[in-house]
Design a protein around this motif. Structure first.
Motif, PDB file in Angstrom:
ATOM      1  N   SER A   1     -61.666  23.950  -0.503  1.00  0.00           N
ATOM      2  CA  SER A   1     -60.918  23.656  -1.747  1.00  0.00           C
ATOM      3  C   SER A   1     -61.259  22.171  -2.073  1.00  0.00           C
ATOM      4  O   SER A   1     -60.790  21.546  -3.361  1.00  0.00           O
ATOM      5  CB  SER A   1     -59.324  23.730  -1.652  1.00  0.00           C
ATOM      6  OG  SER A   1     -58.685  22.944  -0.593  1.00  0.00           O
TER       7      SER A   1
ATOM      8  N   GLY B   1     -57.728  27.317  -2.945  1.00  0.00           N
ATOM      9  CA  GLY B   1     -56.533  26.602  -3.145  1.00  0.00           C
ATOM     10  C   GLY B   1     -55.341  27.425  -2.906  1.00  0.00           C
ATOM     11  O   GLY B   1     -54.148  27.604  -2.445  1.00  0.00           O
TER      12      GLY B   1
ATOM     13  N   GLN C   1     -63.598  26.945  -5.380  1.00  0.00           N
ATOM     14  CA  GLN C   1     -62.631  25.851  -5.266  1.00  0.00           C
ATOM     15  C   GLN C   1     -61.028  26.258  -5.456  1.00  0.00           C
ATOM     16  O   GLN C   1     -60.344  26.011  -4.704  1.00  0.00           O
ATOM     17  CB  GLN C   1     -62.994  24.600  -5.876  1.00  0.00           C
ATOM     18  CG  GLN C   1     -62.629  23.535  -5.377  1.00  0.00           C
ATOM     19  CD  GLN C   1     -62.958  22.121  -6.070  1.00  0.00           C
ATOM     20  OE1 GLN C   1     -63.653  22.248  -7.074  1.00  0.00           O
ATOM     21  NE2 GLN C   1     -62.859  21.015  -5.516  1.00  0.00           N
ATOM     22  N   LYS C   2     -61.257  26.815  -6.696  1.00  0.00           N
ATOM     23  CA  LYS C   2     -59.750  27.272  -7.092  1.00  0.00           C
ATOM     24  C   LYS C   2     -59.137  28.149  -6.184  1.00  0.00           C
ATOM     25  O   LYS C   2     -57.777  27.981  -5.849  1.00  0.00           O
ATOM     26  CB  LYS C   2     -59.811  27.704  -8.414  1.00  0.00           C
ATOM     27  CG  LYS C   2     -58.669  28.476  -9.159  1.00  0.00           C
ATOM     28  CD  LYS C   2     -58.617  29.008 -10.667  1.00  0.00           C
ATOM     29  CE  LYS C   2     -57.325  29.805 -11.094  1.00  0.00           C
ATOM     30  NZ  LYS C   2     -57.602  30.609 -12.275  1.00  0.00           N
TER      31      LYS C   2
END
Length: 631
Positions: free
Chosen positions: A555, A517, A513-514
């Motif tokens: 993300s 982004g 997810q990080k």
């Protein structure tokens, strides 16, 4: 008892009335179509349904228009009987379609070819009044009377003083000729003329004779009046005869040099009046005539110079001041030109297309027509061929008419032949034979339920969001040369993709997810303006949209199953970019047949060793390398 009898009679009458009403109303609800709050009843004569926006649609049952999706309405027999004969190539529009599409028309007229040309330019010195002040006497500069650029000088003014051995010798010869002037008058005249050739004035020569002494230094006087543009000497310099001392410009008259684009050059003639303003002198309007048009167009700027001469007695106009001018020009070799608004023309680069209104009494329809354009008149074009005066063309909403033509499989801007094989519109769909079926009369295309079903299926098939882009992503492998800066920016995106891939191989949803982004941030830094090649530009626009969409979806969730599903799409599209442009690294394109519920999926890696991002720790080595993408 009598009271109950009355109730029974009333109920019987009501029952009989209901039966009779049902019989006389046709029985049942066949032919009635509920549309919002209105009941639309099928016409008993035509038994057909049509679209208020596209009257060429004829269907046997109610439903939606296959073109615009509006609810069909009954086809009125009375209006159908009065229908005018419509040709196959006409695009028929209703009054409602005209209003909703904001379609406007313009009458084609003959007019004089005039155009307002706007020009930008700068004030320049008159080249005929640029002078080089030279020294006619060799020697050494002993004094400078003019010390800086921009200083004003006048004719006869002292500008420098020089020491000249040659001048000393000439003076000795003069004094000797004076002593023998009565005997040899020609010798005296010759020695005096020698000094005159060095541009000494009679007054200077007379002063030398009167003094009777040799002058070791002499003042050089200016030959011109103007402003010093450049100083070419310093104190103490040795100069030769003819050496330049100063460059002088006389600004009593100036040139305003405007720049005209090559498309405007045919309009500009000698003698055209130019009204212009000077940015440094607001509120004042200047006027001048064109005295010269450059016969050459600059290869760098694609403009030609247009010169206007102007008197400048007060020296208010200074070189390099900016000017903005307007010429109301007229083509002298064109009379009674056919003129149409620019908004009426659809231009593909090869063809110019207009839609001409057909002169029906009741029906509103347009036909496709290719024309040959002439000169650009600003908001209008001159038409060389294809239109005649008195015809009417669509001047607003032309794209909407063209879109209808494409949907009907008729001639259009992108399909000039009208053949089904050349159009990308709905005419290619199964059951959508709306352009050339000779068995059907013009304007009476009927569709069965089966055809509607086929068309719906075809529309779903054509939906690009439903196509399997992932399956054919490896076909786009022809490398396009791009700048180093763009390649570096794409490499930053690719590096974030590798970190995202590694997080998925470790089953780390939070890290994935990080990095998704971070990948989005890298995408924002990619400068699409660096792509000067049109193919590269178009490819990247498509790819970047999909990459951003997939990265954003990853993300926003920490569900690793959903992340891997979006990662499949991200990999498919980013691989296209890597193959097209390169990322300064050797990349391995790898494939796992068991990923995506045994449908298979691709990913990219910097190592040939398999580390599966779709199956993670369960089956990390499932897959193999399919392609090696060189840097």
């Amino acid at each position: 008892m009598k009271k109950y009898k009355n109730y029974i009679i009333a109920a019987g009458i009501l029952f009989i009335g209901i039966i009779l009403g049902n019989v006389f109303s046709g029985g049942g609800s066949e032919g009635v179509h509920k549309d919002g709050e209105h009941n639309l009843v099928q016409d008993p004569v035509t038994k057909l349904w049509t679209c208020s926006m596209h009257p060429q649609i004829r269907m046997e049952k109610p439903g939606k228009c296959p073109i615009c999706g509006m609810t069909l309405i009954p086809l009125d027999a009375s209006s159908n009987a009065n229908e005018e004969k419509i040709a196959e190539n006409e695009i028929v529009l209703t009054e409602e379609a005209i209003q909703l599409g904001n379609i406007q028309t313009t009458l084609v007229e003959k007019a004089s070819a005039t155009k307002e040309i706007r020009l930008l330019g700068r004030v320049q010195p008159d080249e005929r009044k640029l002078f080089s002040q030279v020294s006619h006497i060799p020697g050494r500069i002993e004094r400078l009377y003019v010390n800086f650029t921009g200083e004003k000088v006048v004719r006869g003014q002292k500008i420098v003083r020089i020491y000249s051995p040659e001048l000393i010798s000439a003076q000795k010869e003069l004094f000797e000729s004076i002593n023998s002037r009565d005997i040899y008058p020609q010798l005296y005249t010759a020695t005096r003329n020698k000094l005159k050739l060095w541009k000494l004035t009679d007054a200077q020569i007379d002063a030398i004779e009167e003094s009777g002494k040799i002058q070791e230094q002499i003042d050089i006087l200016s030959d011109y009046t103007g402003y010093v543009m450049k100083r070419d000497v310093e104190l103490g310099d040795y100069i030769k005869e003819g050496s330049v001392l100063f460059d002088i410009a006389n600004l009593s008259s100036v040139w305003v040099m405007f720049e005209a684009y090559e498309a405007d050059i045919p309009w500009i003639q000698l003698g055209n009046v130019v009204d212009f303003t000077i940015n440094a002198i607001p509120g004042k309007m200047f006027k001048g005539k064109v005295t010269y048009v450059d016969p050459f167009v600059s290869s760098n700027t694609r403009v030609a110079k247009v010169r206007v001469e102007l008197q400048n007695p007060s020296n208010a106009l200074l070189p390099e001041m900016y000017a903005s001018g307007i010429i109301n020009a007229k083509l002298t070799n064109v009379k009674d030109a056919i003129v149409i608004p620019k908004s009426a023309v659809l231009w593909t680069g090869k063809r110019s297309v207009v839609y001409v209104k057909v002169p029906h009494e009741k029906t509103i329809s347009f036909v496709y027509r290719e024309i040959t354009l002439g000169q650009d008149m600003g908001n209008f074009y001159i038409v060389k061929d294809g239109l005649v005066g008195g015809e009417t063309v669509a001047s607003n909403g032309v794209f909407r008419i063209d879109a209808s033509a494409q949907l009907l499989g008729q001639k259009s801007m992108m399909n000039p032949t009208g053949k089904k094989g050349n159009t990308g519109g709905m005419a290619n769909m199964p059951g959508m034979d709306m352009g050339g079926d000779k068995k059907k009369s013009a304007g009476t295309n009927k569709m069965t339920d089966e055809e509607m079903k086929n068309m719906k299926t075809s529309k779903e098939t054509m939906d690009p969001m439903k196509m399997k882009n992932d399956a054919d992503h490896s076909k786009m492998d022809t490398r396009i040369s791009v700048s180093k800066d763009f390649k570096s920016q794409l490499e930053n995106v690719f590096n974030q993709y590798i970190l995202l891939k590694d997080a998925l191989t470790k089953d780390d949803a939070n890290a994935a997810q990080k990095y998704a982004g971070e990948l989005l941030k890298s995408m924002k830094k990619v400068d699409m303006k660096l792509l000067t090649d049109m193919d590269a530009h178009n490819h990247w626009m498509t790819i970047s949209k999909e990459v951003n969409s997939s990265s954003l979806s990853i993300s926003k969730t920490n569900d690793i199953a959903k992340q891997r599903d979006h990662f499949k799409h991200l990999s498919a599209h980013l691989t296209k970019a890597v193959k097209l442009f390169g990322v300064n690294q050797k990349v391995y394109e790898q494939f796992c047949p068991m990923a995506d519920n045994n449908n298979g999926a691709f990913w990219m890696s910097l190592n040939e060793t398999i580390n599966n991002p779709y199956l993670g720790k369960k089956m990390p080595t499932c897959g193999d390398t399919k392609t090696v993408i060189e840097n």
